[in-house]
Design a protein around this motif. Structure first.
Motif, PDB file in Angstrom:
ATOM      1  N   ARG A  74     -15.495  58.269 -44.719  1.00 42.94           N
ATOM      2  CA  ARG A  74     -14.127  58.448 -44.281  1.00 42.94           C
ATOM      3  C   ARG A  74     -13.721  60.114 -44.057  1.00 42.94           C
ATOM      4  N   GLU A 112     -12.750  62.368 -41.052  1.00 47.20           N
ATOM      5  CA  GLU A 112     -11.349  62.851 -40.568  1.00 47.20           C
ATOM      6  C   GLU A 112     -11.693  64.246 -40.145  1.00 47.20           C
ATOM      7  N   ALA A 123      -8.274  54.425 -41.028  1.00 43.53           N
ATOM      8  CA  ALA A 123      -8.152  53.845 -42.242  1.00 43.53           C
ATOM      9  C   ALA A 123      -8.546  52.333 -42.002  1.00 43.53           C
ATOM     10  N   ARG A 124      -8.236  51.831 -40.908  1.00 49.40           N
ATOM     11  CA  ARG A 124      -8.502  50.422 -40.546  1.00 49.40           C
ATOM     12  C   ARG A 124      -9.821  49.892 -40.536  1.00 49.40           C
ATOM     13  N   GLY A 162      -6.404  59.246 -39.713  1.00 51.09           N
ATOM     14  CA  GLY A 162      -5.206  58.826 -40.428  1.00 51.09           C
ATOM     15  C   GLY A 162      -5.424  57.284 -40.411  1.00 51.09           C
ATOM     16  N   GLU A 163      -4.192  56.768 -40.119  1.00 53.54           N
ATOM     17  CA  GLU A 163      -4.072  55.013 -40.296  1.00 53.54           C
ATOM     18  C   GLU A 163      -5.087  54.429 -39.367  1.00 53.54           C
ATOM     19  N   ALA A 164      -5.418  55.040 -38.189  1.00 52.60           N
ATOM     20  CA  ALA A 164      -6.445  54.365 -37.167  1.00 52.60           C
ATOM     21  C   ALA A 164      -7.853  54.472 -37.619  1.00 52.60           C
ATOM     22  N   ASP A 180     -11.115  48.821 -44.432  1.00 55.44           N
ATOM     23  CA  ASP A 180     -10.693  47.606 -44.788  1.00 55.44           C
ATOM     24  C   ASP A 180     -11.531  46.224 -45.124  1.00 55.44           C
TER      25      ASP A 180
END
Length: 436
Positions: free
Chosen positions: A398, A402, A415-416, A411-413, A419
């Motif tokens: 990750r 980045e 991080a999905r 970022g959050e996109a 999960d």
């Protein structure tokens, strides 16, 4: 079967005394049929049954059969002579074995014993299924790393592997039931299977009393493809038990340590290394599965006999039928104990999931890049380049993505993609197929 791998129940079924008890029962039922046909004086079978109630067949009887067989070199002849002595009713006993040949009694009785043995196996199989179902349900939502080729692949449900084992053993239930019905036949058709000296009605009566079917086309033996089907079902069962054992053995490796078979307080793992906890029960199952598979080959060789019969199959089956049913019973019982007491290290499961610093999420990243508009080949190159760098330098996937300007997700996109719950979202659907 050597005593180490016997179970008390199978020891009784395959004892010499039990064998002769069943032989006697087949002879008594045949006498009843002859009585109904008016060929044998009424009450003959009852007189012999009463004599056997007063003096049941036991190990002493078996030893007497051995003594006579040492002279006759024929087990059924020795048996009928011993039975005449044992009952003390020579007038009634003179009708024993009327119109029958040896294999009529031996094969019919052996099939009865096999059905009894399969009943015991199915009871233990049911217990193993319950234990697997409990493990599957308990760990249904626990994320774990899935492995292909022994290498970390993607996240999955830890319980799902137990559900897969559960499904396999359910198939074994079906195979064993089919094999049991296949072996559930009576044959009393005489010396070459043409009923020259025994009426078909005798065979039909014995079948009715036992709750069996009639072998529709015998020679002097029950066709051995029936036994081969049974041995195949046991061999496949053994292979599935080994499948479970191999997985759990791998999971007990020190470097993995996600599960551990039960280890008793006073148990020792090594004669020289006091710290050892070895998966000895599971290794035992792997070894015994080899015997079940090899015994199948021996039974396949028994299918082709000379003409109406020879006895090349007999010596083989005296070993492999008791041994294989006993081994299957023992293996299921031992596996059941392992599953019921299995130790699961959830912290280690979570640790192993993250051991590769996010590499197991690479396909999810690839899919999101494609959804974001990137061409598949380009997206694959971006993910693989960073994944290989992660392998080589011990960096997180990750973090590398980045920092990579070629990766549009940040970022959050991004991080999905990391999960683990995404990989378990259809687990309920799979479980529902089994009513769980």
């Amino acid at each position: 079967m050597i005593e180490r791998y016997q179970t008390p129940e199978m020891r009784v079924i395959w004892s010499e005394a039990r064998k002769y008890q069943v032989w006697a029962e087949v002879e008594m039922l045949a006498l009843e049929a002859w009585e109904k046909l008016g060929k044998v004086p009424g009450g003959t079978a009852q007189r012999l049954r009463q004599a056997l109630q007063q003096k049941p067949i036991d190990e002493a009887f078996a030893r007497r059969v051995d003594q006579i067989e040492a002279e006759t070199r024929h087990d059924i002849v020795a048996f009928t002579r011993a039975l005449t002595e044992w009952t003390g009713d020579s007038d009634a006993a003179r009708w024993l074995h009327l119109g029958l040949t040896s294999t009529d009694v031996v094969d019919t009785a052996q099939n009865l014993l096999l059905v009894e043995a399969l009943g015991l196996i199915e009871q233990e199989l049911d217990k193993a299924l319950v234990a697997l179902k409990n493990l599957a349900v308990r760990h249904k939502h626990l994320p774990a790393v899935g492995r292909t080729h022994g290498v970390h692949a993607e996240p999955t449900s830890f319980g799902l592997r137990f559900l897969a084992f559960y499904a396999a053993l359910l198939r074994d239930v079906g195979r064993l039931k089919k094999a049991r019905e296949g072996i559930r036949v009576v044959m009393l058709s005489g010396s070459v299977g043409n009923y020259a000296h025994v009426e078909p009605a005798v065979e039909a009566w014995v079948a009715q009393r036992l709750g069996f079917s009639i072998e529709p086309a015998s020679t002097q033996v029950v066709p051995r493809d029936r036994h081969a089907e049974l041995m195949s079902a046991l061999a496949i069962l053994g292979a599935n038990l080994e499948r479970i054992a191999v997985e759990l053995r791998h999971l007990q490796r020190t470097e993995v340590l996600e599960t551990q078979e039960p280890f008793g307080y006073k148990q020792t793992g090594s004669s020289s290394m006091p710290h050892k906890k070895n998966p000895v029960a599971l290794e035992n199952l792997s070894g015994l599965a080899r015997l079940l598979r090899s015994n199948l080959q021996a039974e396949l060789e028994n299918v082709a006999l000379w003409h109406e019969r020879d006895i090349s199959h007999s010596s083989v089956e005296r070993v492999i039928l008791p041994d294989s049913t006993t081994l299957a019973h023992y293996m299921l019982r031992r596996l059941g104990r392992v599953l019921e007491g299995l130790v699961v290290f959830e912290d280690n499961i979570r640790r192993n999931l993250e051991l590769t610093r996010g590499l197991v999420y690479s396909q999810r990243v690839l899919g999101l890049l494609i959804e974001a508009g990137m061409e598949r080949t380009t997206a694959y190159e971006v993910v693989q380049r960073n994944a290989l760098k992660s392998w080589a330098e011990g960096l997180g996937l990750r973090e590398l993505l980045e920092a990579d300007p070629a990766c549009p997700l940040k970022g959050e996109a991004l991080a999905r993609a990391f999960d683990p719950s995404y990989f378990l979202r259809h687990v309920d659907t799979i479980y529902a197929r089994f009513g769980l």
